[in-house]
Motif scaffolding. Sequence first.
Motif, PDB file in Angstrom:
ATOM      1  N   LYS A 126      37.148  26.179  53.661  1.00 34.43           N
ATOM      2  CA  LYS A 126      36.214  27.000  54.443  1.00 34.43           C
ATOM      3  C   LYS A 126      36.936  28.183  55.076  1.00 34.43           C
ATOM      4  CE  LYS A 126      32.892  26.594  58.266  1.00 34.43           C
ATOM      5  NZ  LYS A 126      32.312  25.655  59.280  1.00 34.43           N
ATOM      6  N   PHE A 127      38.128  27.946  55.619  1.00 36.82           N
ATOM      7  CA  PHE A 127      38.908  29.037  56.225  1.00 36.82           C
ATOM      8  C   PHE A 127      39.255  30.094  55.185  1.00 36.82           C
ATOM      9  CE2 PHE A 127      42.885  31.026  57.609  1.00 36.82           C
ATOM     10  CZ  PHE A 127      42.565  31.400  58.915  1.00 36.82           C
ATOM     11  N   ALA A 128      39.657  29.636  53.999  1.00 33.98           N
ATOM     12  CA  ALA A 128      39.995  30.574  52.930  1.00 33.98           C
ATOM     13  C   ALA A 128      38.784  31.404  52.518  1.00 33.98           C
ATOM     14  CB  ALA A 128      40.564  29.819  51.729  1.00 33.98           C
ATOM     15  N   GLU A 129      37.644  30.740  52.373  1.00 39.33           N
ATOM     16  CA  GLU A 129      36.430  31.412  51.907  1.00 39.33           C
ATOM     17  C   GLU A 129      35.872  32.385  52.938  1.00 39.33           C
ATOM     18  OE1 GLU A 129      35.042  27.367  49.480  1.00 39.33           O
ATOM     19  OE2 GLU A 129      33.940  28.076  51.241  1.00 39.33           O
ATOM     20  N   GLU A 130      35.861  31.963  54.198  1.00 37.75           N
ATOM     21  CA  GLU A 130      35.137  32.721  55.217  1.00 37.75           C
ATOM     22  C   GLU A 130      36.003  33.700  55.998  1.00 37.75           C
ATOM     23  OE1 GLU A 130      33.113  29.942  57.716  1.00 37.75           O
ATOM     24  OE2 GLU A 130      31.885  29.127  56.078  1.00 37.75           O
ATOM     25  N   VAL A 131      37.307  33.416  56.112  1.00 36.89           N
ATOM     26  CA  VAL A 131      38.186  34.275  56.914  1.00 36.89           C
ATOM     27  C   VAL A 131      39.095  35.138  56.044  1.00 36.89           C
ATOM     28  CG1 VAL A 131      39.986  34.317  58.682  1.00 36.89           C
ATOM     29  CG2 VAL A 131      38.142  32.627  58.822  1.00 36.89           C
ATOM     30  N   ALA A 174      44.355  29.400  50.055  1.00 45.20           N
ATOM     31  CA  ALA A 174      44.647  30.649  50.763  1.00 45.20           C
ATOM     32  C   ALA A 174      45.083  31.747  49.795  1.00 45.20           C
ATOM     33  CB  ALA A 174      45.726  30.412  51.815  1.00 45.20           C
ATOM     34  N   SER A 175      45.890  31.394  48.805  1.00 43.90           N
ATOM     35  CA  SER A 175      46.382  32.392  47.854  1.00 43.90           C
ATOM     36  C   SER A 175      45.270  32.909  46.955  1.00 43.90           C
ATOM     37  CB  SER A 175      47.509  31.803  46.995  1.00 43.90           C
ATOM     38  OG  SER A 175      48.646  31.523  47.785  1.00 43.90           O
ATOM     39  N   SER A 176      44.347  32.033  46.557  1.00 42.97           N
ATOM     40  CA  SER A 176      43.210  32.501  45.771  1.00 42.97           C
ATOM     41  C   SER A 176      42.360  33.464  46.589  1.00 42.97           C
ATOM     42  CB  SER A 176      42.341  31.311  45.325  1.00 42.97           C
ATOM     43  OG  SER A 176      42.926  30.617  44.255  1.00 42.97           O
ATOM     44  N   ALA A 177      42.165  33.140  47.857  1.00 45.52           N
ATOM     45  CA  ALA A 177      41.315  33.960  48.713  1.00 45.52           C
ATOM     46  C   ALA A 177      41.965  35.277  49.068  1.00 45.52           C
ATOM     47  CB  ALA A 177      40.966  33.190  49.991  1.00 45.52           C
ATOM     48  N   ASN A 178      43.291  35.253  49.310  1.00 48.55           N
ATOM     49  CA  ASN A 178      43.976  36.475  49.757  1.00 48.55           C
ATOM     50  C   ASN A 178      45.472  36.267  49.591  1.00 48.55           C
ATOM     51  OD1 ASN A 178      45.023  38.682  51.235  1.00 48.55           O
ATOM     52  ND2 ASN A 178      43.232  38.719  52.566  1.00 48.55           N
ATOM     53  N   MET A 179      45.971  36.566  48.414  1.00 47.13           N
ATOM     54  CA  MET A 179      47.364  36.286  48.083  1.00 47.13           C
ATOM     55  C   MET A 179      48.327  37.047  48.988  1.00 47.13           C
ATOM     56  SD  MET A 179      49.143  36.642  44.356  1.00 47.13           S
ATOM     57  CE  MET A 179      50.874  37.075  44.165  1.00 47.13           C
ATOM     58  N   ALA A 180      48.033  38.302  49.288  1.00 55.02           N
ATOM     59  CA  ALA A 180      48.930  39.110  50.117  1.00 55.02           C
ATOM     60  C   ALA A 180      49.060  38.511  51.509  1.00 55.02           C
ATOM     61  CB  ALA A 180      48.433  40.547  50.185  1.00 55.02           C
TER      62      ALA A 180
END
Length: 598
Positions: A47-52, A117-123
């Motif tokens: 959820k954190f990865a998807e929403e934030v 987390a990496s899928s959502a925002n690798m940087a």
Amino acid sequence: MPSYSAPVDDTLFLLKDVFGYDRYADLPGFSDAPLDLVEAILREGGKFAEEVLQPLNQSGDRQGCVRNEDGTVTTPDGFRKAYQAFCENGWGTLAAHPDYGGQGLPHTLATVVNEFASSANMAFAMYPGLTAGAVAALTTHASEDLKKTFLPNMIAGTWTGTMNLTEPHCGTDLGLIRTKAVPQADGSYRITGTKIFISAGEHDLAENIIHLVLARIEGAPEGTKGISLFVVPRNQVASDGTAGDANGVSCGSIEHKMGIHGNATCVMNFDDATGWLVGEENKGLKAMFIMMNEARLGVAVQGLSQSEVAYQNAVTYAKDRLQGRSLTGPKSPDKPADPIIVHPDVRRTLMSIRAFNEAARALVIWTALHGDVSHRSDDEKSRQFSDDMMGLMTPVLKGVLTDTGFANAVNAQQMYGGHGYIGEWGMEQFVRDARIAMIYEGANGIQALDLVGRKLPANGGRAVMSFFNEVNTFLKENKDDKELAAFTGPLKKAMDDLQAATMWFMNNAMKNPDNAGAGSTDYMHLFGLTALGYMWARMALTIKAKLAEDAGGKADWFENKLAFGTFFMERTLPETSAHLARISSGSDTMMSVGADAF
């Protein structure tokens, strides 16, 4: 606008059903994380990865990091707030040592959350990811005083960490390092030199940045035998334990690069900066390899992560995009054209990616569990086996998952046609971000050489023979299961190819080392394909048992998994034969041509 949905159910299936998470319940950390807690952690992490994190990925890429006139670096809008939430929610503390503020839970859980987390925002994920690697190195090799000084703030996320290896004149060959360390009367050292390509080297997310720096003490031997590791904070540590005055560490510039724009890749200058020795003099590589191996597994996850998010978006597009008619007749006669998902070649592409992703995730989790056993078990035999598997699989995971992850991102981009080349759809960012994973933390050609030159012969070949024994035992135990033949048959052929390639190296690499170098990349991918095939065979065995029971109302879900696994065994695993043929051709032809012929 691209999207992302964390594969929590797929991950729970692997942990619970395929690998028997409950079997580890007697190990430290696992006893504190029963399956219901694991599920809660993973769902919240997803959820954190998807929403934030995911909503900041494209904007962060476009805005990038900015170096200010005073040498500070500003990260993209939203990153600071997201990082604060990351720390407040304790995501960086999951697997860290409880003595310094960590939760002490299995590293496997942290690995899974890192994928999300990496899928959502690798940087973004690179900032805490690098810190975790630095924490691991300090936990293993630093003195107790250094641990108490740095680890609590690093684990809490108040301070972040980096690794400083590469210099302008040397990359992989660390024996050429020129950064020097001059001992001081108080036991500290003065560090002077320049490091390049330092991810997260300077930023505005944390109060302090703790650099782990390879340097050569004055008078030390030349080459790798004279390298030591130092902890060098950007800001001095004040008497109250907070970040104090500047410490002769500065960002000279940030690189303008192909991808991961939201992460500051810096040129770091150390000008008489105060640092402290980590571990023993002239044994810095041993200490740094703790962090490098952590980082290599993290980079392998990055390869999977970009393959996964690119796949998810390509599937959405393929279901929506109307183009042409099915070869067997219209599937949407009420529409002007069929969605492109009806076309066999589109399905070939998407199934290839999905089948890889599921097996790669299984292999990552299988390896991470071995990592936990190697550090937590009190059984010496189990620790040795798991440590062998970790060492053997690290170059395979890093090389194969990032090579294939990049290729999959490109193939997912292809689903969009011209739209895939346009920035607004987000696919070209996945391609650009995935590309670096093949390069840093040891380029993949180096991973292949490490596998063939170091990991295969280590301890008389103990690790590779243990892996062979595990897979062959699985095949022997299931050889009479006709329902599993679609998996065990191709896996046996792949194992035959892998063992033949290994024997070819034994017979030909010693007398001519170029034979090992010429076949190393093919061997790495042959090994990786076989390991992925083994993962699918284990998943299939579990799925068939589930289907023979009630399947918990998920029969269709399990049947779909079997279809993707069968596709892998039919379409992807046979590539092992091509790798074996290339390995067996040796090095004569490629080495026969003079340099001036190129």
